[in-house]
Write a protein that holds these residues in place. Sequence first.
Motif, short mmCIF file in Angstrom:
data_model
loop_
_atom_site.label_atom_id
_atom_site.label_comp_id
_atom_site.label_asym_id
_atom_site.label_seq_id
_atom_site.Cartn_x
_atom_site.Cartn_y
_atom_site.Cartn_z
N PRO A 280 0.81 -1.23 0.00
CA PRO A 280 0.00 0.00 0.00
C PRO A 280 0.84 1.27 0.00
O PRO A 280 0.43 2.29 -0.57
CB PRO A 280 -0.83 -0.14 1.28
CG PRO A 280 -1.01 -1.62 1.44
CD PRO A 280 0.32 -2.19 1.03
N SER A 281 2.02 1.24 0.62
CA SER A 281 2.88 2.42 0.58
C SER A 281 3.34 2.71 -0.83
O SER A 281 3.37 3.88 -1.27
CB SER A 281 4.10 2.20 1.49
OG SER A 281 3.73 2.09 2.84
N LEU A 282 3.69 1.66 -1.56
CA LEU A 282 4.08 1.83 -2.96
C LEU A 282 2.93 2.41 -3.76
O LEU A 282 3.12 3.30 -4.61
CB LEU A 282 4.53 0.49 -3.54
CG LEU A 282 4.89 0.50 -5.03
CD1 LEU A 282 6.17 1.30 -5.26
CD2 LEU A 282 5.06 -0.93 -5.56
N TYR A 283 1.72 1.93 -3.50
CA TYR A 283 0.55 2.39 -4.25
C TYR A 283 0.32 3.88 -4.00
O TYR A 283 0.07 4.65 -4.94
CB TYR A 283 -0.67 1.59 -3.82
CG TYR A 283 -1.87 1.78 -4.71
CD1 TYR A 283 -2.11 0.93 -5.78
CD2 TYR A 283 -2.78 2.81 -4.48
CE1 TYR A 283 -3.21 1.09 -6.61
CE2 TYR A 283 -3.89 2.99 -5.29
CZ TYR A 283 -4.10 2.13 -6.36
OH TYR A 283 -5.19 2.31 -7.16
N ASP A 284 0.39 4.30 -2.74
CA ASP A 284 0.19 5.72 -2.43
C ASP A 284 1.25 6.58 -3.09
O ASP A 284 0.97 7.69 -3.58
CB ASP A 284 0.21 5.93 -0.92
CG ASP A 284 -1.03 5.37 -0.24
OD1 ASP A 284 -2.01 5.09 -0.95
OD2 ASP A 284 -1.01 5.20 0.99
#
Length: 402
Positions: free
Chosen positions: A56-60
């Motif tokens: 999710p950090s990569l996605y954000d």
Amino acid sequence: MAWAADKNVFVEGLSEEAIELLSMREAVFDRWQASARGEIEGAAELLAPALTDNLPSLYDNLAEAISPGMARQTATENTTAAQSHGSERARLTRFGPDEVLREYQLFRDAIRDVAHERGARWSPETWAWIGRSIEIAARESLREFAATHEALRRRLAATLSHDMRAPLSVIATGLQLIALTNDLGAAQVFADKIKHQTERLDEMIGELLDALTAMRQESRPLALSRFDMLDLASKVADEFKKEGSGALAVSGEVIEGYWCAAAMRRALENLVANAIKHGAPGGEVAITVKQERGRVSVSVHNFGPAIPADRRERIFGYLARDVGLSVAGWGIGLPSAQSVAEAHGGSVLVHSSDEAGTTFTIDAPIDCRPFSTAQSPSLPPSLRSEGLTRSVEKALIVIGDS
């Protein structure tokens, strides 16, 4: 306005395509998770927090990367999120390099499929930036995945070379005495000793594999209990305030889960002390607690000199020193915090840039009970028990011939 995972603040400047990307976030991860469980060997057995990891950090970060007005050029810029993902895959799953690469490919496909289903009309440049970010993330993850396994091999080799000396010495001496004696009874005694030491070696190798592949020598004993992470963060901040350590702010949401309170407190204290030490004089240190898809993240942010890119991956090394910064010496605080996070089935991420400051984030499952004793990663055939046993047998043959 949208959430920026690394900075733990709301920021402006995201493009319409970025906002649309964030709006379909849950659908993308649901699609990716289903695909990963169906196509990647070993993924089906993972609980959701372990499978999702810190993607999710990569996605954000992708949202910022595809926004022309944002400083971030790729989703991996100024952050160790991809490296942490690779390390967790090496430590906590039975994935190989092919599986790690495949999950990034499925991640890219999930974004594409959900976007097309929702009628997104993104520019070719946007798709190019998304593809480039995911490719870079995959490469960084695979490098760290390989480095983690290599560190395991080195520890295994070093420990074996030390602990195997005693039984090998007895075996070598026994073989020499057998070669010198004509007494069948004495030869039998020596042969029995050699047999006993060979069995001891086999047991030792099994114990070492069990211990070293799980990296237990770096794990801390955990006294797990249910508590509120936001409350723990507030107590840590209060202690620093009592000592007159400057301005600290705590924000986030109440998140109850199963962790080791003493270990998490030590880790958070280390990160806060580090933020105060290396932050701008008189600047505020912000602690933020949030949750997502079964994982908790506890972030400690400060403004100050950015950590240079060539030092960012080395600061978790034991007693790593960075004399070029305003305050010399990282000491053992960061590797200690990292070992706590890893013992909980998680990892520590760092994001550092001149524009955003520096943020260290402990990212771990909310309920770490299934992960603190997670299965160890599989080893290549040359490092498995039977492979090592064959190596010992060859060594015995050499000793007997000499």
